[in-house]
Design a protein around this motif. Structure first.
Motif, short mmCIF file in Angstrom:
data_model
loop_
_atom_site.label_atom_id
_atom_site.label_comp_id
_atom_site.label_asym_id
_atom_site.label_seq_id
_atom_site.Cartn_x
_atom_site.Cartn_y
_atom_site.Cartn_z
N ALA A 75 1.04 -1.23 -0.14
CA ALA A 75 0.20 0.02 0.08
C ALA A 75 0.71 1.22 0.07
O ALA A 75 1.93 1.44 0.76
CB ALA A 75 -1.08 -0.11 1.41
N GLN A 76 0.60 2.08 -0.85
CA GLN A 76 1.27 3.44 -1.07
C GLN A 76 2.71 3.03 -1.06
O GLN A 76 3.68 3.57 -0.40
CB GLN A 76 0.93 4.31 0.23
N ILE A 93 3.42 -4.04 2.80
CA ILE A 93 2.85 -4.29 4.30
C ILE A 93 3.12 -5.93 4.60
O ILE A 93 3.54 -5.91 5.87
CB ILE A 93 1.54 -4.15 4.23
N PRO A 115 3.41 -8.75 17.24
CA PRO A 115 3.43 -7.03 17.68
C PRO A 115 2.69 -5.95 16.88
O PRO A 115 2.21 -6.56 15.57
CB PRO A 115 4.89 -6.72 17.34
N SER A 116 2.35 -5.01 17.58
CA SER A 116 1.24 -4.05 16.65
C SER A 116 2.04 -3.70 15.45
O SER A 116 3.60 -3.55 15.53
CB SER A 116 1.24 -2.84 17.55
N GLY A 117 1.62 -3.46 14.60
CA GLY A 117 1.99 -2.95 13.10
C GLY A 117 2.86 -4.09 12.25
O GLY A 117 3.40 -3.95 11.32
N GLY A 118 2.65 -5.25 12.97
CA GLY A 118 3.35 -6.55 12.33
C GLY A 118 2.68 -6.72 10.88
O GLY A 118 3.24 -7.60 10.20
N GLY A 119 1.15 -6.77 10.83
CA GLY A 119 0.64 -7.04 9.59
C GLY A 119 -0.62 -7.97 9.97
O GLY A 119 -1.13 -8.63 8.91
N LYS A 120 -0.97 -8.42 11.24
CA LYS A 120 -2.02 -9.09 11.40
C LYS A 120 -3.50 -8.73 10.89
O LYS A 120 -4.07 -9.59 10.00
CB LYS A 120 -2.24 -9.43 12.93
N SER A 121 -3.84 -7.56 10.91
CA SER A 121 -5.07 -7.09 10.28
C SER A 121 -4.90 -7.30 8.92
O SER A 121 -5.89 -7.52 8.19
CB SER A 121 -5.26 -5.51 10.92
N THR A 122 -3.93 -7.05 8.07
CA THR A 122 -3.56 -7.05 6.74
C THR A 122 -3.93 -8.41 6.28
O THR A 122 -4.69 -8.67 5.47
CB THR A 122 -2.23 -6.31 6.24
N GLN A 182 -11.11 -4.43 13.80
CA GLN A 182 -10.56 -3.64 14.85
C GLN A 182 -11.18 -2.45 15.54
O GLN A 182 -11.47 -2.51 16.53
CB GLN A 182 -9.26 -3.52 14.41
N1 LIG Z 1 -3.50 0.81 3.47
C1 LIG Z 1 -2.55 1.14 3.94
N2 LIG Z 1 -1.71 2.05 3.88
C2 LIG Z 1 -0.41 2.30 4.31
N3 LIG Z 1 0.03 1.57 5.38
C3 LIG Z 1 -0.71 0.71 5.88
C4 LIG Z 1 -1.84 0.50 5.27
N4 LIG Z 1 -2.58 -0.67 5.82
C5 LIG Z 1 -1.62 -1.18 6.81
N5 LIG Z 1 -0.32 -0.23 6.85
C6 LIG Z 1 0.81 -0.31 7.61
O1 LIG Z 1 1.20 -1.77 7.66
C7 LIG Z 1 1.60 -2.02 8.93
C8 LIG Z 1 0.82 -3.32 9.52
O2 LIG Z 1 -0.52 -2.97 9.48
P1 LIG Z 1 -1.62 -3.99 10.19
O3 LIG Z 1 -1.79 -5.19 9.58
O4 LIG Z 1 -2.70 -3.18 10.60
O5 LIG Z 1 -0.93 -4.51 11.41
P2 LIG Z 1 -1.20 -5.05 12.91
O6 LIG Z 1 -2.89 -5.34 12.66
O7 LIG Z 1 -0.47 -6.22 13.25
O8 LIG Z 1 -1.12 -4.14 13.88
C9 LIG Z 1 1.43 -0.79 9.84
O9 LIG Z 1 2.70 -0.30 10.14
C10 LIG Z 1 0.40 -0.04 8.88
O10 LIG Z 1 0.49 1.34 9.55
#
Ligand SMILES: Nc1ncnc2c1ncn2[C@@H]1O[C@H](COP(=O)(O)OP(=O)(O)O)[C@@H](O)[C@H]1O
Ligand SMILES: [Mg+2]
Length: 247
Positions: A17-18, A22, A41-48, A91
């Motif tokens: 993304a951008q 990710i 950890p937070s920001g690791g990519g779980k939600s993605t 989330q």
């Molecule tokens: N659409 C997006 N554009 C830019 N950065 C993104 C986007 N989606 C997620 N990120 C970045 O990718 C990383 C992983 O995000 P995320 O999957 O939400 O992690 P987690 O759920 O583990 O905290 C984070 O640093 C987040 O800011």
């Protein structure tokens, strides 16, 4: 004994993304009737990863397969069936800002049960709302709700079409103890009925209690993939997972 076929499988999946990568080279199988925890950890990519598995994000590399078919190649009808079978609790709840809670809960029924009468829809909505323990007005917009109440409605929306696969992203956060207990018991019942669960949590006890498998995601990659037995048996593995969750 034959190994069960994965219900959902990510094959070498990547997502950017951008111009930022990710997640990268994610390969993981979600087996029917099991619960998988995504930890890390937070920001690791779980939600993605959760959104990729649920077909909400589209990978730019690799494939997401559902019952051994690439979901990117689904027909409109297959896509609709997949959507009916799966549900996501986001989330951030992700409720619809300009619609009432009732409209938000009614929309999936309109889409997936077009022949259902208004009365049946209402019954179904009352049922899930009462199951999650939301007792206030449904004729209001989400801005009037606390974060916890928004979570309850997000959960009710996910359950309203009685999905077979449930994706839960930090779904107990911002809930009081009673609400958390109630949703946890709904999820346990869902699992005991043979449904499939993928959930994200930072709570080590919950992860080791509820999941059949734990996948650790850090820096956009899978750093561990262990069964519940390994987690319980091997103190080193448990220590690593617990440490990684708290980073
Ligand atoms: N659409 C997006 N554009 C830019 N950065 C993104 C986007 N989606 C997620 N990120 C970045 O990718 C990383 C992983 O995000 P995320 O999957 O939400 O992690 P987690 O759920 O583990 O905290 C984070 O640093 C987040 O800011
Ligand atoms: Mg997240």
């Amino acid at each position: 004994m034959d190994k069960p076929l994965p219900l959902i499988e990510l094959c070498n999946v990547g997502f950017s993304a951008q111009e930022n990568r990710i997640v990268e080279d994610i390969s993981v199988k979600f087996t029917e009737g099991t619960a998988t925890a995504l930890a890390g950890p937070s920001g690791g990519g779980k939600s993605t990863v959760l959104k990729l598995a649920a077909g909400i994000l589209v990978p730019d590399r690799g494939e997401v397969r559902y019952r051994d078919q690439n979901i990117a190649a689904f027909t409109r009808g297959q896509n609709l069936d997949f959507r009916k079978e799966t549900a996501v609790v986001f989330q951030d709840s992700a409720l619809w800002a300009n619609q009432t809670l009732y409209q938000t809960l009614e929309l999936p029924l309109h889409i997936h049960y077009p022949l259902m009468s208004a009365k049946e829809r209402e019954q179904r909505i009352r049922e899930v709302v009462s199951a999650v323990g939301y007792r206030r007005d449904l004729a209001v917009r989400p801005a009037l709700l606390s974060m916890g109440e928004q979570k309850l409605i997000g959960f009710a929306r996910a359950m309203v079409c009685r999905p077979a696969i449930l994706f839960l992203d930090e779904w107990l956060e911002s809930l009081d103890d009673e609400a958390a207990r109630r949703l946890l018991s709904l999820v346990r019942r869902f699992k005991s009925e043979g449904s499939t669960l993928v959930f994200i949590s930072h709570d080590f006890d919950l992860v080791s209690n509820l999941s059949d498998r734990v996948i650790m995601i850090a820096g956009g990659k899978i750093s561990a993939n262990v069964t519940r037995e390994e987690l319980i048996r091997n103190k080193n593995v448990a220590g690593l997972i617990e440490e990684g969750m708290n980073e």
